[in-house]
Enzyme design. Structure first.
Site, PDB file in Angstrom:
ATOM      1  N   ASP A 149       0.862  -1.191   0.000  1.00 49.76           N
ATOM      2  CA  ASP A 149       0.000   0.000   0.000  1.00 49.76           C
ATOM      3  C   ASP A 149       0.900   1.243   0.000  1.00 49.76           C
ATOM      4  OD1 ASP A 149      -2.302   1.580   0.278  1.00 49.76           O
ATOM      5  OD2 ASP A 149      -2.455   1.276   2.428  1.00 49.76           O
TER       6      ASP A 149
ATOM      7  N   ASP B 245      -8.003  -8.314   5.899  1.00 52.43           N
ATOM      8  CA  ASP B 245      -9.099  -8.066   6.822  1.00 52.43           C
ATOM      9  C   ASP B 245      -9.456  -6.601   6.920  1.00 52.43           C
ATOM     10  OD1 ASP B 245      -6.667  -7.270   8.203  1.00 52.43           O
ATOM     11  OD2 ASP B 245      -7.939  -7.072   9.969  1.00 52.43           O
TER      12      ASP B 245
HETATM   13  P1  IMP Z   1       1.689  -0.195   3.902  1.00 51.66           P
HETATM   14  O1  IMP Z   1       2.706  -0.117   4.983  1.00 51.66           O
HETATM   15  O2  IMP Z   1       0.840   1.062   3.840  1.00 51.66           O
HETATM   16  O3  IMP Z   1       2.243  -0.564   2.555  1.00 51.66           O
HETATM   17  O4  IMP Z   1       0.636  -1.265   4.366  1.00 51.66           O
HETATM   18  C1  IMP Z   1       0.797  -2.573   4.137  1.00 51.66           C
HETATM   19  C2  IMP Z   1      -0.065  -3.349   5.100  1.00 51.66           C
HETATM   20  O5  IMP Z   1      -1.304  -2.705   5.394  1.00 51.66           O
HETATM   21  C3  IMP Z   1      -0.427  -4.672   4.439  1.00 51.66           C
HETATM   22  O6  IMP Z   1       0.459  -5.661   4.889  1.00 51.66           O
HETATM   23  C4  IMP Z   1      -1.842  -4.916   4.905  1.00 51.66           C
HETATM   24  O7  IMP Z   1      -1.832  -5.740   6.033  1.00 51.66           O
HETATM   25  C5  IMP Z   1      -2.399  -3.567   5.281  1.00 51.66           C
HETATM   26  N1  IMP Z   1      -3.308  -3.047   4.226  1.00 51.66           N
HETATM   27  C6  IMP Z   1      -3.055  -2.062   3.351  1.00 51.66           C
HETATM   28  N2  IMP Z   1      -4.089  -1.847   2.530  1.00 51.66           N
HETATM   29  C7  IMP Z   1      -5.034  -2.751   2.897  1.00 51.66           C
HETATM   30  C8  IMP Z   1      -6.354  -3.050   2.390  1.00 51.66           C
HETATM   31  O8  IMP Z   1      -6.876  -2.443   1.434  1.00 51.66           O
HETATM   32  N3  IMP Z   1      -7.006  -4.049   3.026  1.00 51.66           N
HETATM   33  C9  IMP Z   1      -6.481  -4.745   4.073  1.00 51.66           C
HETATM   34  N4  IMP Z   1      -5.259  -4.515   4.560  1.00 51.66           N
HETATM   35  C10 IMP Z   1      -4.539  -3.515   3.986  1.00 51.66           C
END
Ligand code: IMP
Ligand code: MG
Length: 178
Positions: free
Chosen positions: A107, A163
């Site tokens: 993300d 989730d």
């Molecule tokens: P980042 O650090 O923003 O890249 O977030 C990554 C983590 O956030 C992932 O491992 C997911 O567990 C969670 N995450 C990000 N987007 C979503 C989503 O749309 N649905 C569920 N979990 C998400």
């Protein structure tokens, strides 16, 4: 039992996931053929994807080792804090191993950046990243995965391990929550 104001819009079917996971396993299995590959799954979101991926990798000539890490950056809401913290470390040696990080979704990139830097410091032979989903529009950090299942829109996604506040992980397909 279900909350009637929660709507799920189908995004990726079980069949599409299965085909794509098989294709990813072929790429990874070919790339690391003849080697030991240490898979590091990020809990909790990756558990279903990882379980399917390793069973597909069984058809390739690899020695697999599976381990997990747990990183937290979300509270009980859908907004990232941007400050990942390590909750559970790998339990086996990373040094001089081919390591593949497996996560459900990339993300903002903060989680992966943290994990990549953390594992790099442990001196692996190689370090690569596989994510089932890439929400590329949301990226805050210049980081990309080596293996990507699907690029998805900027929406909150659930199912197949992902989730919302602990719910929907068990869904066999992937949907957008609204
Ligand atoms: P980042 O650090 O923003 O890249 O977030 C990554 C983590 O956030 C992932 O491992 C997911 O567990 C969670 N995450 C990000 N987007 C979503 C989503 O749309 N649905 C569920 N979990 C998400
Ligand atoms: Mg996660």
């Amino acid at each position: 039992m279900m909350n009637s104001n929660i709507k799920l819009k189908p995004l990726i079917t079980e069949k599409e996931i299965k085909q794509r996971v098989a294709a990813l396993a072929e790429e990874i299995g070919t790339q690391f053929s003849g080697n030991t590959l240490m898979i590091v799954g990020l809990l909790n979101g990756s558990f279903i994807f990882l379980a399917d991926l390793v069973r597909q990798l069984n058809s390739y000539h690899l020695h697999l080792i599976v381990d997990f890490m747990r990183i937290t950056s979300y509270g009980s809401n859908t907004v990232t804090s941007g400050k990942p913290t390590l909750c559970q470390d790998v339990s086996i040696n990373v040094k001089e191993r081919h390591v593949l990080i497996v996560d459900d979704i990339l993300d903002t990139g903060y989680t992966l950046e943290f994990v990549v830097n953390y594992l790099k410091a442990l001196d692996p032979f190689s370090l690569s990243v596989c994510v089932l989903l890439d929400k590329s529009e949301r990226r805050q950090i210049d980081i990309r995965a080596d293996y990507v299942g699907f690029t998805v829109p900027d929406a909150f996604i659930v199912g197949y391990g992902l989730d919302c506040d602990g719910r929907f992980r068990e869904m066999p397909d992937i949907a957008v929550l609204s």
